[in-house]
Design a protein around this motif. Structure first.
Motif, PDB file in Angstrom:
ATOM      1  N   PRO A 414       1.135  -1.303   0.380  1.00 60.78           N
ATOM      2  CA  PRO A 414       0.039  -0.012   0.057  1.00 60.78           C
ATOM      3  C   PRO A 414       1.001   0.824  -0.126  1.00 60.78           C
ATOM      4  O   PRO A 414       2.184   1.184   0.155  1.00 60.78           O
ATOM      5  CB  PRO A 414      -0.578   0.320   1.692  1.00 60.78           C
ATOM      6  N   ASP A 415       0.169   2.213  -0.841  1.00 60.84           N
ATOM      7  CA  ASP A 415       0.932   3.588  -0.538  1.00 60.84           C
ATOM      8  C   ASP A 415      -0.534   4.845   0.423  1.00 60.84           C
ATOM      9  O   ASP A 415      -1.870   4.656  -0.241  1.00 60.84           O
ATOM     10  CB  ASP A 415       1.685   4.154  -1.206  1.00 60.84           C
ATOM     11  N   PHE A 416       0.038   5.647   0.331  1.00 62.39           N
ATOM     12  CA  PHE A 416      -0.683   6.815   0.906  1.00 62.39           C
ATOM     13  C   PHE A 416      -0.356   8.176   0.741  1.00 62.39           C
ATOM     14  O   PHE A 416       1.001   8.311   0.307  1.00 62.39           O
ATOM     15  CB  PHE A 416      -0.996   6.629   2.224  1.00 62.39           C
ATOM     16  N   GLU A 417      -1.053   8.843   1.170  1.00 59.62           N
ATOM     17  CA  GLU A 417      -1.054  10.410   0.492  1.00 59.62           C
ATOM     18  C   GLU A 417      -1.538  11.134   1.590  1.00 59.62           C
ATOM     19  O   GLU A 417      -3.401  11.564   1.508  1.00 59.62           O
ATOM     20  CB  GLU A 417      -0.607  11.428  -1.097  1.00 59.62           C
ATOM     21  N   TRP A 418      -1.475  12.147   2.824  1.00 56.73           N
ATOM     22  CA  TRP A 418      -1.978  13.260   3.785  1.00 56.73           C
ATOM     23  C   TRP A 418      -2.084  14.021   3.527  1.00 56.73           C
ATOM     24  O   TRP A 418      -0.993  14.554   3.288  1.00 56.73           O
ATOM     25  CB  TRP A 418      -2.069  12.911   4.832  1.00 56.73           C
ATOM     26  N   ARG A 419      -2.501  15.587   2.699  1.00 58.46           N
ATOM     27  CA  ARG A 419      -2.402  17.055   2.937  1.00 58.46           C
ATOM     28  C   ARG A 419      -3.809  17.078   3.884  1.00 58.46           C
ATOM     29  O   ARG A 419      -4.796  17.650   3.754  1.00 58.46           O
ATOM     30  CB  ARG A 419      -3.022  17.299   1.499  1.00 58.46           C
ATOM     31  N   PRO A 420      -3.035  17.743   4.847  1.00 59.90           N
ATOM     32  CA  PRO A 420      -4.232  17.824   6.318  1.00 59.90           C
ATOM     33  C   PRO A 420      -4.255  19.210   5.864  1.00 59.90           C
ATOM     34  O   PRO A 420      -5.231  19.792   6.512  1.00 59.90           O
ATOM     35  CB  PRO A 420      -3.480  18.197   7.500  1.00 59.90           C
ATOM     36  N   ASN A 421      -3.207  20.039   5.393  1.00 57.30           N
ATOM     37  CA  ASN A 421      -3.753  21.121   5.082  1.00 57.30           C
ATOM     38  C   ASN A 421      -3.214  22.392   3.268  1.00 57.30           C
ATOM     39  O   ASN A 421      -2.421  20.605   3.118  1.00 57.30           O
ATOM     40  CB  ASN A 421      -3.321  21.982   5.726  1.00 57.30           C
ATOM     41  N   ASP A 422      -2.724  23.314   3.517  1.00 56.20           N
ATOM     42  CA  ASP A 422      -2.104  23.366   1.842  1.00 56.20           C
ATOM     43  C   ASP A 422      -0.637  24.100   2.212  1.00 56.20           C
ATOM     44  O   ASP A 422      -0.090  23.788   1.636  1.00 56.20           O
ATOM     45  CB  ASP A 422      -3.056  25.094   1.490  1.00 56.20           C
ATOM     46  N   THR A 423      -0.469  23.558   3.502  1.00 53.07           N
ATOM     47  CA  THR A 423       0.676  23.367   3.701  1.00 53.07           C
ATOM     48  C   THR A 423       1.926  22.305   3.906  1.00 53.07           C
ATOM     49  O   THR A 423       3.219  21.819   3.614  1.00 53.07           O
ATOM     50  CB  THR A 423       1.600  24.299   4.606  1.00 53.07           C
ATOM     51  N   ASP A 424       1.276  21.446   4.560  1.00 55.85           N
ATOM     52  CA  ASP A 424       2.187  20.206   4.598  1.00 55.85           C
ATOM     53  C   ASP A 424       1.108  18.916   4.272  1.00 55.85           C
ATOM     54  O   ASP A 424       0.050  18.659   3.828  1.00 55.85           O
ATOM     55  CB  ASP A 424       1.828  19.545   6.641  1.00 55.85           C
ATOM     56  N   THR A 452       6.218  17.154   3.767  1.00 52.33           N
ATOM     57  CA  THR A 452       7.409  18.061   3.806  1.00 52.33           C
ATOM     58  C   THR A 452       6.402  18.817   3.982  1.00 52.33           C
ATOM     59  O   THR A 452       4.941  19.226   4.756  1.00 52.33           O
ATOM     60  CB  THR A 452       7.497  17.959   1.883  1.00 52.33           C
ATOM     61  N   HIS A 453       6.853  20.657   4.484  1.00 50.67           N
ATOM     62  CA  HIS A 453       6.000  21.260   5.260  1.00 50.67           C
ATOM     63  C   HIS A 453       6.769  22.693   4.279  1.00 50.67           C
ATOM     64  O   HIS A 453       7.633  22.958   4.411  1.00 50.67           O
ATOM     65  CB  HIS A 453       6.468  21.920   6.477  1.00 50.67           C
ATOM     66  N   ASN A 454       5.810  23.807   3.624  1.00 55.63           N
ATOM     67  CA  ASN A 454       5.697  24.316   2.353  1.00 55.63           C
ATOM     68  C   ASN A 454       5.259  25.433   2.852  1.00 55.63           C
ATOM     69  O   ASN A 454       3.916  25.780   2.439  1.00 55.63           O
ATOM     70  CB  ASN A 454       6.046  24.081   0.765  1.00 55.63           C
ATOM     71  N   LYS A 455       5.639  26.778   3.233  1.00 55.70           N
ATOM     72  CA  LYS A 455       5.080  27.539   3.092  1.00 55.70           C
ATOM     73  C   LYS A 455       6.686  29.164   2.374  1.00 55.70           C
ATOM     74  O   LYS A 455       7.243  29.263   1.944  1.00 55.70           O
ATOM     75  CB  LYS A 455       5.044  29.091   4.527  1.00 55.70           C
ATOM     76  N   ARG A 456       5.794  30.136   2.264  1.00 54.58           N
ATOM     77  CA  ARG A 456       6.156  31.303   1.601  1.00 54.58           C
ATOM     78  C   ARG A 456       8.104  31.478   2.351  1.00 54.58           C
ATOM     79  O   ARG A 456       8.607  31.041   0.748  1.00 54.58           O
ATOM     80  CB  ARG A 456       6.346  32.740   1.521  1.00 54.58           C
ATOM     81  N   GLU A 457       7.895  31.911   2.991  1.00 51.30           N
ATOM     82  CA  GLU A 457       9.174  32.548   3.540  1.00 51.30           C
ATOM     83  C   GLU A 457      10.036  31.377   4.216  1.00 51.30           C
ATOM     84  O   GLU A 457      11.555  31.155   3.615  1.00 51.30           O
ATOM     85  CB  GLU A 457       9.222  33.562   4.732  1.00 51.30           C
ATOM     86  N   HIS A 458       9.641  29.766   4.206  1.00 53.78           N
ATOM     87  CA  HIS A 458      10.511  28.451   5.028  1.00 53.78           C
ATOM     88  C   HIS A 458       9.549  27.570   4.448  1.00 53.78           C
ATOM     89  O   HIS A 458       8.500  27.158   3.821  1.00 53.78           O
ATOM     90  CB  HIS A 458      10.440  29.191   6.326  1.00 53.78           C
TER      91      HIS A 458
END
Length: 729
Positions: A414-424, A452-458
């Motif tokens: 199995p595999d999974f992808e979880w996006r709890p919000n628009d940055t993680d 992974t965690h993505n925001k504009r500044e960091h």
């Protein structure tokens, strides 16, 4: 625990990108494909005239106006785009081959998400000559794959106020649900390269977002689309006359003539299902891979898949562990594939009879080996993926069954992808392999997790891998097993306003890889600096400090600098790319330290709109310390030139010459090596393409081998003609 995880997926209700909705009107009359937006259908089309610039700003105001018109009828989806330009004489509109529509020239891209899910979209490009380039964008994998090809029509015209393009996309090209009315997603991009490259979009694309297609415009009210079957049959015939030397250096006296044929079939019984079949597929149209320097490499080299049959639904086979690599199917006698969607479930299944003749990767913790794969085998690959909001779970199954008692390799997990919000984004995969052949009889596993965690500044990321000693994926590309690995990194961004520099980025990365007895394999620490500027300049400087274990178990350290530079200098010199490493280097073949560097340079020159020359130069050298004179161990070069002259948007003449030369010093090796080795490959091709399956090729190829005396000896030559025609109903 399982219930809690599923519940977390279902409750992931964070607000993602706010999307616009546009009611899409139906065209009352067909569109004439002539690059003119005066047709009646365009007068009643939906208008998109609000665009945002995101290459140099964070969804700012574009420097040039763009207006798009969108409509549809029973058979086609239409997009017309008026690209205004204050200086039309500066429009970059080269004649290039199909799929060579890149960011160094003016172009538009229409991304169509016919399922309306905001995750995967067809990308259809066109430049001011009407030349096409297509791709699949996949938010889940974060990829943009230009390998697949699609049927669509384009017409473009340069005008006194800029340029105009029309696109006509057959409904049979799109994969839409049976629901009525339908809601699709759309993003329109325009590339405007001058001294600075600007990219404008019909949707705001904020920096730091962890998705791209999710920002699409929603097209609503699409009704009464055809649900009938669609069939494409593309037979081909091929004739080849070749001659080869029985002994290298002797005249080419062993001549043969071969005629061949085959057929590709695509049937869409419903808009949600596609069935592909191929008999004796021919891949002569595929351009030879760019040579890579394999000297002093520990693991197998990767080459991208380019064969059309294997590219239908290829985005569905992209998972955290690369357990599917269809180039392992070397010489298919036949193949069949079904791809479809049922509600939230998307699936694909592929099976092929492989004649063999390729190489099998034998992975290990410190290096990988290769073995001949001469036996015939049946390769089977299947995957299902279920969408849960913006998250997903999936299951992958692959098998390689060798004829007779040759054994098997089977992989499932199995595999999974979880996006709890628009940055993680959290993604992972667990695979179990069962292998039984002359080399091994074992069951093992592979596990990979990433956050992974993505925001504009960091931004930051963390990852973990655990591969068992005996894990193998014979249908995939997994060159290293028998290790555990932890990775982590973070970056900080600054985006100057009103400056010739558009981004400054500082970052750190760390990696620790141990074998399963907890012995260190690799420890890497690096800091890095990245900047972007005018002429699409991208500069990367990244010093590394590493401890690396070699094949005989010796742990050595090295410090080196990775560097990278790309830019679009001008219209006649549209691309320059330089990457490489310099400093302390390890001689893996002999397990000792040295100093050296490698550099990879690609430059494109376009002295006229119809002529393009691409020059590639790769160089690597290594001097070793543990010899009396600290002398040169080897130097290797790849020199390649590719010149293309386009007579029209559909026909061209292409010449390629590629030379690989490796010069070694046998006295500095601990085992026998040739002083000289290498090869030369030359080809001449005339191509006429109506579309990617209706075409004519006439070509010539010449292969030579470099012997120990540095002489090029003729190996073979080939003349060939191929005709393919796509019949559609």
């Amino acid at each position: 625990m399982k219930r809690l995880f599923v519940l977390a997926l279902l409750l992931s209700t964070s607000v993602f990108a706010q999307t616009r909705e546009i009611a899409l009107p139906r065209a009352s009359t067909p569109v004439t494909m002539d690059g003119d937006l005066s047709d009646e259908a365009w007068k009643t089309a939906a208008i998109i005239d609000t665009f945002y610039e995101y290459q140099r700003s964070d969804s700012g105001t574009p420097p040039v106006p763009t207006t798009a018109y969108v409509t549809y009828d029973d058979h086609y989806f239409y997009v017309g785009i008026d690209c205004r330009d204050p200086e039309p004489a500066k429009i970059r509109a080269p004649y290039v081959d199909r799929d060579h529509v890149f960011g160094d020239a003016d172009n538009v891209a229409v991304l169509i998400d016919a399922r309306g899910e905001g995750k995967v979209a067809l990308q259809l490009r066109a430049n001011p000559r009407g030349i096409q380039g297509d791709a699949v964008n996949n938010d889940s994998a974060g990829s943009e794959d230009f390998s697949p090809d699609f049927f669509y029509d384009t017409a473009a015209k340069i005008t006194a106020t800029g340029w105009v393009v029309e696109m006509r996309v057959p409904m049979s090209t799109l994969r839409y649900a049976d629901a009525d009315p339908k809601t699709w997603g759309l993003i329109i991009l325009r590339n405007w390269p001058r001294e600075t490259r600007y990219t404008v979009s019909s949707s705001p694309l904020p920096r730091g977002s962890n998705c791209f297609i999710c920002h699409e415009i929603k097209l609503t009210g699409i009704t009464s689309l055809p649900s009938s079957q669609h069939l494409t049959v593309a037979p081909y015939i091929r004739a080849e006359q070749s001659a080869e030397a029985r002994i290298l250096g002797e005249p080419l006296d062993h001549s043969s003539f071969n005629g061949d044929g085959g057929v590709d079939v695509k049937w869409s019984p419903t808009p949600d299902t596609a069935i592909d079949a191929t008999i004796n597929p021919d891949f002569s149209q595929i351009e030879a891979d760019v040579a890579q320097i394999s000297t002093n490499q520990r693991f197998a080299l990767f080459f991208a898949e380019k064969r059309p049959f294997f590219l239908e639904g290829s985005d569905l086979l992209e998972t955290p562990i690369q357990a599917v690599y269809t180039r392992t199917i070397t010489s298919p006698r036949w193949g069949a594939r079904a791809t479809g969607k049922n509600g939230a479930n998307t699936w694909t299944f592929l099976v092929s009879d492989d004649r063999g003749g390729g190489l099998l990767i034998l992975p290990g913790p410190l290096e990988s080996g290769l073995a001949l794969q001469n036996e015939e085998s049946i390769a089977a690959i299947g995957r299902v993926r279920r969408e849960i909001g913006r998250s997903a779970v999936g299951m992958l199954v692959t098998a390689r069954e060798v004829d007779g008692d040759g054994g098997h390799n089977r992989v499932i997990g199995p595999d999974f992808e979880w996006r709890p919000n628009d940055t993680d984004q959290v993604a992972g995969q667990l695979l179990i392999s069962d292998t039984d052949d002359a080399r091994i009889n074992a069951t093992s596993h592979a596990l990979r997790l990433n956050w992974t965690h993505n925001k504009r500044e960091h931004d930051w990321y963390a990852g973990f891998k655990d591969y068992g000693d005996d894990f193998r994926a014979d249908n995939g590309f997994v060159p290293q097993v028998g290790f555990r690995e932890v990775t982590a990194g973070a970056g900080w961004n600054r985006f100057p306003e009103n400056s010739s520099w558009t981004q400054f980025r500082w970052y750190v990365n760390a990696q620790l890889t141990n074998d399963r007895d907890d012995n260190k394999i690799l420890q890497d620490a690096n800091v890095g600096f990245l900047t972007r500027g005018t002429r699409n300049l991208l500069l990367i400087l990244e010093p590394h400090q590493q401890d690396v274990r070699t094949g005989n178990g010796t742990l050595l350290d090295q410090t080196f600098l990775f560097y990278g530079l790309t830019m679009y200098p001008s219209a006649w010199f549209p691309n320059l790319s330089i990457t490489g490493e310099a400093g302390e280097r390890i001689d893996f073949a002999n397990s000792r330290r040295g100093r050296g560097f490698n550099t990879n340079i690609t430059a494109i020159f376009r002295p006229a709109a119809r002529l393009q020359t691409e020059v590639t130069f790769n160089h690597e050298q290594l001097d070793v310390r543990d010899t009396p004179d600290n002398g040169r161990l080897f130097s290797a070069n790849v020199e390649r030139i590719k010149a293309t002259y386009s007579f029209t948007a559909k026909s061209l003449l292409r010449v390629i010459g590629q030379y690989l030369d490796v010069e070694s010093e046998p006295g500095r090796y601990l085992f026998p090596v040739d002083r000289h080795s290498g090869s030369f490959t030359g080809s001449l091709l005339y191509s006429y393409k109506i579309n990617w399956q209706t075409l004519l090729f006439v070509g010539y190829g010449d292969d030579r081998t470099l012997d120990a005396n540095a002489d090029l000896l003729r190996e073979n030559r080939t003349f060939f003609v191929k005709v393919s025609y796509a019949l559609q109903r």
